[in-house]
Design a protein around this motif. Structure first.
Motif, PDB file in Angstrom:
ATOM      1  N   MET A 198      16.526  -5.222  -0.761  1.00 12.93           N
ATOM      2  CA  MET A 198      16.753  -3.769  -0.821  1.00 12.93           C
ATOM      3  C   MET A 198      16.323  -3.140   0.495  1.00 12.93           C
ATOM      4  SD  MET A 198      17.788  -1.168  -2.318  1.00 12.93           S
ATOM      5  CE  MET A 198      17.584   0.588  -2.598  1.00 12.93           C
ATOM      6  N   PRO A 199      17.265  -2.669   1.298  1.00 12.40           N
ATOM      7  CA  PRO A 199      16.892  -2.120   2.608  1.00 12.40           C
ATOM      8  C   PRO A 199      16.031  -0.864   2.559  1.00 12.40           C
ATOM      9  CG  PRO A 199      19.158  -2.820   2.606  1.00 12.40           C
ATOM     10  CD  PRO A 199      18.686  -2.878   1.176  1.00 12.40           C
ATOM     11  N   LYS A 200      16.175  -0.006   1.524  1.00  8.46           N
ATOM     12  CA  LYS A 200      15.252   1.144   1.456  1.00  8.46           C
ATOM     13  C   LYS A 200      13.854   0.609   1.206  1.00  8.46           C
ATOM     14  CE  LYS A 200      13.982   5.371  -0.922  1.00  8.46           C
ATOM     15  NZ  LYS A 200      14.253   6.319  -2.013  1.00  8.46           N
ATOM     16  N   VAL A 201      12.916   1.078   2.000  1.00  8.37           N
ATOM     17  CA  VAL A 201      11.552   0.562   1.908  1.00  8.37           C
ATOM     18  C   VAL A 201      10.870   1.165   0.681  1.00  8.37           C
ATOM     19  CG1 VAL A 201       9.317   0.458   3.067  1.00  8.37           C
ATOM     20  CG2 VAL A 201      11.443   0.246   4.401  1.00  8.37           C
ATOM     21  N   ASP A 202      10.367   0.294  -0.176  1.00  8.29           N
ATOM     22  CA  ASP A 202       9.598   0.700  -1.356  1.00  8.29           C
ATOM     23  C   ASP A 202       8.122   0.575  -0.991  1.00  8.29           C
ATOM     24  OD1 ASP A 202       8.462   1.165  -3.797  1.00  8.29           O
ATOM     25  OD2 ASP A 202       9.155  -0.702  -4.704  1.00  8.29           O
ATOM     26  N   LEU A 203       7.562   1.666  -0.481  1.00  9.98           N
ATOM     27  CA  LEU A 203       6.193   1.592   0.057  1.00  9.98           C
ATOM     28  C   LEU A 203       5.196   1.112  -1.000  1.00  9.98           C
ATOM     29  CD1 LEU A 203       6.120   4.816   2.247  1.00  9.98           C
ATOM     30  CD2 LEU A 203       6.070   2.443   3.049  1.00  9.98           C
ATOM     31  N   ALA A 204       5.388   1.548  -2.236  1.00  9.03           N
ATOM     32  CA  ALA A 204       4.411   1.207  -3.274  1.00  9.03           C
ATOM     33  C   ALA A 204       4.331  -0.294  -3.520  1.00  9.03           C
ATOM     34  CB  ALA A 204       4.755   1.943  -4.570  1.00  9.03           C
ATOM     35  N   SER A 205       5.389  -1.010  -3.139  1.00  5.15           N
ATOM     36  CA  SER A 205       5.405  -2.462  -3.383  1.00  5.15           C
ATOM     37  C   SER A 205       4.726  -3.243  -2.267  1.00  5.15           C
ATOM     38  CB  SER A 205       6.849  -2.946  -3.535  1.00  5.15           C
ATOM     39  OG  SER A 205       7.513  -2.920  -2.273  1.00  5.15           O
ATOM     40  N   ILE A 206       4.332  -2.569  -1.202  1.00  3.92           N
ATOM     41  CA  ILE A 206       3.761  -3.249  -0.030  1.00  3.92           C
ATOM     42  C   ILE A 206       2.265  -2.966   0.031  1.00  3.92           C
ATOM     43  CG2 ILE A 206       3.848  -3.455   2.486  1.00  3.92           C
ATOM     44  CD1 ILE A 206       6.783  -2.517   2.312  1.00  3.92           C
ATOM     45  N   GLU A 207       1.497  -4.001   0.223  1.00  3.86           N
ATOM     46  CA  GLU A 207       0.039  -3.857   0.211  1.00  3.86           C
ATOM     47  C   GLU A 207      -0.424  -2.868   1.288  1.00  3.86           C
ATOM     48  OE1 GLU A 207      -3.973  -6.644   0.554  1.00  3.86           O
ATOM     49  OE2 GLU A 207      -2.084  -7.315   1.426  1.00  3.86           O
ATOM     50  N   ARG A 208      -1.359  -2.015   0.910  1.00  4.09           N
ATOM     51  CA  ARG A 208      -1.959  -1.082   1.852  1.00  4.09           C
ATOM     52  C   ARG A 208      -3.381  -1.542   2.141  1.00  4.09           C
ATOM     53  NH1 ARG A 208      -2.832   5.520   1.626  1.00  4.09           N
ATOM     54  NH2 ARG A 208      -4.813   4.994   0.674  1.00  4.09           N
ATOM     55  N   THR A 209      -3.753  -1.536   3.408  1.00  3.70           N
ATOM     56  CA  THR A 209      -5.078  -2.008   3.772  1.00  3.70           C
ATOM     57  C   THR A 209      -5.778  -0.965   4.639  1.00  3.70           C
ATOM     58  OG1 THR A 209      -6.321  -3.789   4.866  1.00  3.70           O
ATOM     59  CG2 THR A 209      -4.190  -3.243   5.788  1.00  3.70           C
ATOM     60  N   SER A 210      -7.079  -1.060   4.687  1.00  3.70           N
ATOM     61  CA  SER A 210      -7.879  -0.122   5.493  1.00  3.70           C
ATOM     62  C   SER A 210      -8.838  -0.874   6.396  1.00  3.70           C
ATOM     63  CB  SER A 210      -8.671   0.810   4.560  1.00  3.70           C
ATOM     64  OG  SER A 210      -7.819   1.379   3.590  1.00  3.70           O
ATOM     65  N   THR A 211      -8.561  -2.138   6.615  1.00  3.77           N
ATOM     66  CA  THR A 211      -9.487  -2.967   7.380  1.00  3.77           C
ATOM     67  C   THR A 211      -9.346  -2.710   8.880  1.00  3.77           C
ATOM     68  OG1 THR A 211      -7.880  -4.770   7.523  1.00  3.77           O
ATOM     69  CG2 THR A 211      -9.401  -4.785   5.658  1.00  3.77           C
ATOM     70  N   THR A 212     -10.378  -3.062   9.604  1.00  2.93           N
ATOM     71  CA  THR A 212     -10.347  -3.027  11.068  1.00  2.93           C
ATOM     72  C   THR A 212     -11.194  -4.178  11.595  1.00  2.93           C
ATOM     73  OG1 THR A 212     -10.858  -1.763  13.063  1.00  2.93           O
ATOM     74  CG2 THR A 212     -12.304  -1.411  11.168  1.00  2.93           C
ATOM     75  N   GLY A 213     -10.836  -4.668  12.757  1.00  3.49           N
ATOM     76  CA  GLY A 213     -11.651  -5.681  13.415  1.00  3.49           C
ATOM     77  C   GLY A 213     -12.599  -5.088  14.440  1.00  3.49           C
ATOM     78  N   TYR A 214     -12.600  -3.753  14.591  1.00  2.00           N
ATOM     79  CA  TYR A 214     -13.480  -3.117  15.571  1.00  2.00           C
ATOM     80  C   TYR A 214     -14.936  -3.461  15.272  1.00  2.00           C
ATOM     81  CZ  TYR A 214      -9.845   0.199  17.230  1.00  2.00           C
ATOM     82  OH  TYR A 214      -8.736   0.806  17.768  1.00  2.00           O
ATOM     83  N   PRO A 215     -15.697  -3.786  16.293  1.00  2.00           N
ATOM     84  CA  PRO A 215     -17.135  -3.976  16.092  1.00  2.00           C
ATOM     85  C   PRO A 215     -17.816  -2.616  15.887  1.00  2.00           C
ATOM     86  CG  PRO A 215     -16.589  -4.163  18.422  1.00  2.00           C
ATOM     87  CD  PRO A 215     -15.283  -4.018  17.690  1.00  2.00           C
ATOM     88  N   PRO A 216     -18.940  -2.583  15.135  1.00  3.14           N
ATOM     89  CA  PRO A 216     -19.693  -1.337  15.001  1.00  3.14           C
ATOM     90  C   PRO A 216     -20.202  -0.882  16.367  1.00  3.14           C
ATOM     91  CG  PRO A 216     -20.569  -3.060  13.552  1.00  3.14           C
ATOM     92  CD  PRO A 216     -19.548  -3.689  14.426  1.00  3.14           C
ATOM     93  N   PRO A 217     -20.307   0.390  16.641  1.00  2.00           N
ATOM     94  CA  PRO A 217     -20.070   1.507  15.701  1.00  2.00           C
ATOM     95  C   PRO A 217     -18.633   2.017  15.736  1.00  2.00           C
ATOM     96  CG  PRO A 217     -20.941   2.398  17.744  1.00  2.00           C
ATOM     97  CD  PRO A 217     -20.798   0.895  17.956  1.00  2.00           C
ATOM     98  N   PHE A 218     -17.737   1.289  16.450  1.00  7.14           N
ATOM     99  CA  PHE A 218     -16.389   1.807  16.677  1.00  7.14           C
ATOM    100  C   PHE A 218     -15.516   1.773  15.419  1.00  7.14           C
ATOM    101  CE2 PHE A 218     -17.577  -0.220  20.881  1.00  7.14           C
ATOM    102  CZ  PHE A 218     -18.122   0.955  21.397  1.00  7.14           C
ATOM    103  N   ASP A 219     -15.952   1.015  14.424  1.00  4.69           N
ATOM    104  CA  ASP A 219     -15.193   0.936  13.176  1.00  4.69           C
ATOM    105  C   ASP A 219     -15.278   2.229  12.360  1.00  4.69           C
ATOM    106  OD1 ASP A 219     -17.915   0.495  12.774  1.00  4.69           O
ATOM    107  OD2 ASP A 219     -17.610  -0.943  11.153  1.00  4.69           O
ATOM    108  N   LYS A 220     -16.341   2.986  12.534  1.00  4.04           N
ATOM    109  CA  LYS A 220     -16.550   4.160  11.659  1.00  4.04           C
ATOM    110  C   LYS A 220     -15.449   5.205  11.836  1.00  4.04           C
ATOM    111  CE  LYS A 220     -21.531   3.891  10.910  1.00  4.04           C
ATOM    112  NZ  LYS A 220     -21.708   2.574  11.579  1.00  4.04           N
ATOM    113  N   ASP A 221     -14.953   5.353  13.067  1.00  3.12           N
ATOM    114  CA  ASP A 221     -13.962   6.408  13.324  1.00  3.12           C
ATOM    115  C   ASP A 221     -12.633   6.158  12.603  1.00  3.12           C
ATOM    116  OD1 ASP A 221     -15.666   7.841  15.151  1.00  3.12           O
ATOM    117  OD2 ASP A 221     -15.284   6.249  16.606  1.00  3.12           O
ATOM    118  N   VAL A 222     -12.357   4.908  12.277  1.00  5.23           N
ATOM    119  CA  VAL A 222     -11.080   4.587  11.610  1.00  5.23           C
ATOM    120  C   VAL A 222     -11.276   4.271  10.129  1.00  5.23           C
ATOM    121  CG1 VAL A 222      -9.990   3.815  13.749  1.00  5.23           C
ATOM    122  CG2 VAL A 222     -11.179   2.139  12.310  1.00  5.23           C
ATOM    123  N   ALA A 223     -12.423   4.654   9.582  1.00  2.00           N
ATOM    124  CA  ALA A 223     -12.707   4.327   8.168  1.00  2.00           C
ATOM    125  C   ALA A 223     -11.705   4.989   7.223  1.00  2.00           C
ATOM    126  CB  ALA A 223     -14.134   4.728   7.816  1.00  2.00           C
ATOM    127  N   GLY A 224     -11.155   6.121   7.591  1.00  2.00           N
ATOM    128  CA  GLY A 224     -10.196   6.809   6.736  1.00  2.00           C
ATOM    129  C   GLY A 224      -8.755   6.558   7.144  1.00  2.00           C
TER     130      GLY A 224
END
Lengths: 148, 148
Positions: free
Chosen positions: A1-27
């Motif tokens: 199905m070419p229309k993207v079904d966003l709900a079917s695709i995993e959403r993540t909030s991870t980052t590889g930034y080392p602290p303290p730089f990870d805090k700014d992208v927490a949201g």
């Protein structure tokens, strides 16, 4: 199905930034759309920024072009030469190798969402405001090359 | 300036389609955004469809992935397996080599606009509903290879 079904695709909030730089992208929350649809010629992500969240530390890429389409809400694009508000329907383009770091900050009181496309070759990148680079061998390193 | 200033980029309505296939895209207008911003890793176009206009003849690409972001109005995506309405904020993805032709038709009474990204290698393409192919040497040809 070419229309993207966003709900079917995993959403993540991870980052590889080392602290303290990870805090700014927490949201910051994102979905990788290209693998879910068999696209290999470029990457595509749907990114949501909660109020206050940053898209990334301010950065630029050595070998990858980027293009952004704002689709909901608004955020402030920050670069060397100032601040620009991007609203739904606005577009931005960053050619590889242009040493003018960029990121988006959601300074509004509602989430914003954008689509970002990246292509080319990952040769690493540089962070404008902090002592960090991305090295394709060693990952996140200080600007003198020592690892985090 | 990374924010795209659409008004500063030439908008065109031309097509290389041979008659009568050109008539369906007469109300299609587009800007090539990548060259204006120094992007070379993928192509980006802003496309406006007047009411009744088609984005293209229904087609698929042998060597290029495509991704679309609807940013204003609505259009109907037509494929082998049916019709899907795309509204502002909707996304669609077409991997290269998938022999399921696609195009958008603006069946509404207002213009619609979308951003489309294309990457990979131009190896030509096939038109699903008409006797036409795109050949990288000869351009638009009949499906038996004879030119228009």
């Amino acid at each position: 199905m070419p229309k993207v079904d966003l709900a079917s695709i995993e959403r993540t909030s991870t980052t590889g930034y080392p602290p303290p730089f990870d805090k700014d992208v927490a949201g910051r929350h994102y979905r990788r759309l290209a693998p879910a649809h068999g696209l290999t010629d470029f990457g595509v992500s749907e990114v949501t920024l909660d109020p206050g969240a940053w898209s990334s530390q301010r950065h630029w890429h050595y070998g990858e072009d980027e293009f952004l389409v704002m689709i909901e809400g608004q955020a402030v694009l920050v670069e060397d030469d100032g601040r620009t508000v991007l609203r739904a329907g606005d577009l931005a383009a960053w050619p590889k190798g242009a040493a003018n770091g960029h990121h988006l900050i959601n300074e509004s009181d509602a989430p914003c969402r954008f689509i970002v496309i990246g292509g080319g070759e990952n040769k690493g990148g540089c962070y404008s405001d902090i002592d960090m680079m991305w090295d394709t061998t060693d990952g996140y390193v200080h600007k003198d090359g020592t690892p985090y």
